[in-house]
Design a protein around this motif. Structure first.
Motif, PDB file in Angstrom:
ATOM      1  N   GLY A   4     -10.149  80.183  42.377  1.00  0.00           N
ATOM      2  CA  GLY A   4     -10.058  79.458  43.509  1.00  0.00           C
ATOM      3  C   GLY A   4     -10.778  77.960  43.265  1.00  0.00           C
ATOM      4  N   TRP A  15      -8.709  77.609  39.659  1.00  0.00           N
ATOM      5  CA  TRP A  15      -7.458  78.515  39.789  1.00  0.00           C
ATOM      6  C   TRP A  15      -7.244  78.806  38.162  1.00  0.00           C
ATOM      7  CZ3 TRP A  15      -6.597  80.723  44.264  1.00  0.00           C
ATOM      8  CH2 TRP A  15      -6.932  79.716  45.331  1.00  0.00           C
ATOM      9  N   TYR A  44      -9.569  80.735  47.818  1.00  0.00           N
ATOM     10  CA  TYR A  44      -9.570  81.520  46.635  1.00  0.00           C
ATOM     11  C   TYR A  44      -8.745  82.931  46.762  1.00  0.00           C
ATOM     12  CZ  TYR A  44     -12.796  83.929  49.483  1.00  0.00           C
ATOM     13  OH  TYR A  44     -13.552  84.699  50.510  1.00  0.00           O
TER      14      TYR A  44
END
Length: 258
Positions: A4, A15, A44
């Motif tokens: 996230g 990510w 996330y």
């Protein structure tokens, strides 16, 4: 694992599927924890294995749908994974099951269009095995499977019978603990010694059983399929193809190879 908006947008944890942040298991089963730096309004997701978005959490299984990005919550619950690199199986026989324990058990499923069976290993009272290699296989959580005692041909397969639910099983969780209620055909694997007054003779064509008086005869394939059932006096003869068989004479079983 969790991926996230942690750190800077161009930072190593933004990510990043190849280097996700790893959660730490607690003393409670299937519970994980972690503390990570983040800004306001962070988004996330959880993944069960690095390197592939197919391993992300799912919202539904039928149809299979990805879970939306999460925003901060002190405690999250992941109900499903979209896919997993491996699903471990442990299957036992129901307490009400009255047949013999199979000498072998396998699983077949939709991951290869119900092709080759995966043979399970007997450990104690259970058969264990796995679907997927645990590294980069993608086993979707709506993958269907079923347990079977493999036969020499597809027609000889002895499939489990489910009374607790309709249809096939689904590979929903990383560890599936299943119970088999029954099989389509009676499973016979008893290897008790035949009475000394009975003579079992193998011939070039099949089998001859000699005894005094009348006897109830049941002849099965090694997979539990009933081949013949009769009551005869003094002698029983049967021509058979090559293979492994079990014959019961007045309830006593004997295994032989033709």
């Amino acid at each position: 694992y969790i991926v996230g908006g942690f750190g800077e947008q161009d930072g190593p944890t933004w990510w990043n599927l190849d280097e996700p942040l790893e959660l730490t298991p607690t003393d409670n089963p299937n519970e994980f924890t972690g503390t990570f730096p983040c800004g306001d309004d962070i988004e996330y997701k959880y993944i069960c294995h690095p390197g592939n978005w197919e391993y992300q959490e799912a919202a539904n299984l039928d149809p299979l749908e990805d879970h939306a990005n999460r925003t901060y919550n002190e405690a999250d619950v992941v109900e499903y994974w979209r896919a997993q690199p491996q699903v471990k199986l442990s299957v036992s026989l129901d307490e009400a099951y009255t047949g013999d324990t199979p000498s072998s058990l396998a699983v077949k499923g939709s991951w290869d269009e119900w092709g080759e069976p995966i043979t399970l290993t007997k450990e104690g009272d259970a058969f264990v095995g796995a679907i997927g290699n645990g590294t980069d296989d993608v086993i979707y959580s709506n993958t269907q499977y079923k347990y079977v005692i493999p036969g020499e041909t597809e027609a000889d397969n002895n499939w489990e019978v489910r009374t607790d639910a309709e249809g096939n099983r689904w590979a929903i969780h990383p560890q599936m603990n299943d119970v088999i209620v029954n099989f389509e055909k009676e499973v016979v694997t008893g290897l008790n010694q035949i009475n000394t007054e009975i003579a079992l003779l193998q011939t070039s064509a099949g089998i001859v059983v000699q005894f005094n008086g009348q006897a109830d005869i049941e002849l099965y394939s090694i997979n539990g399929q009933l081949i013949d059932k009769t009551r005869v006096s003094n002698t029983y003869r049967k021509d058979l193809n090559r293979g492994i068989y079990i014959i019961r004479v007045n309830g006593t079983s004997h295994k032989f190879v033709r």
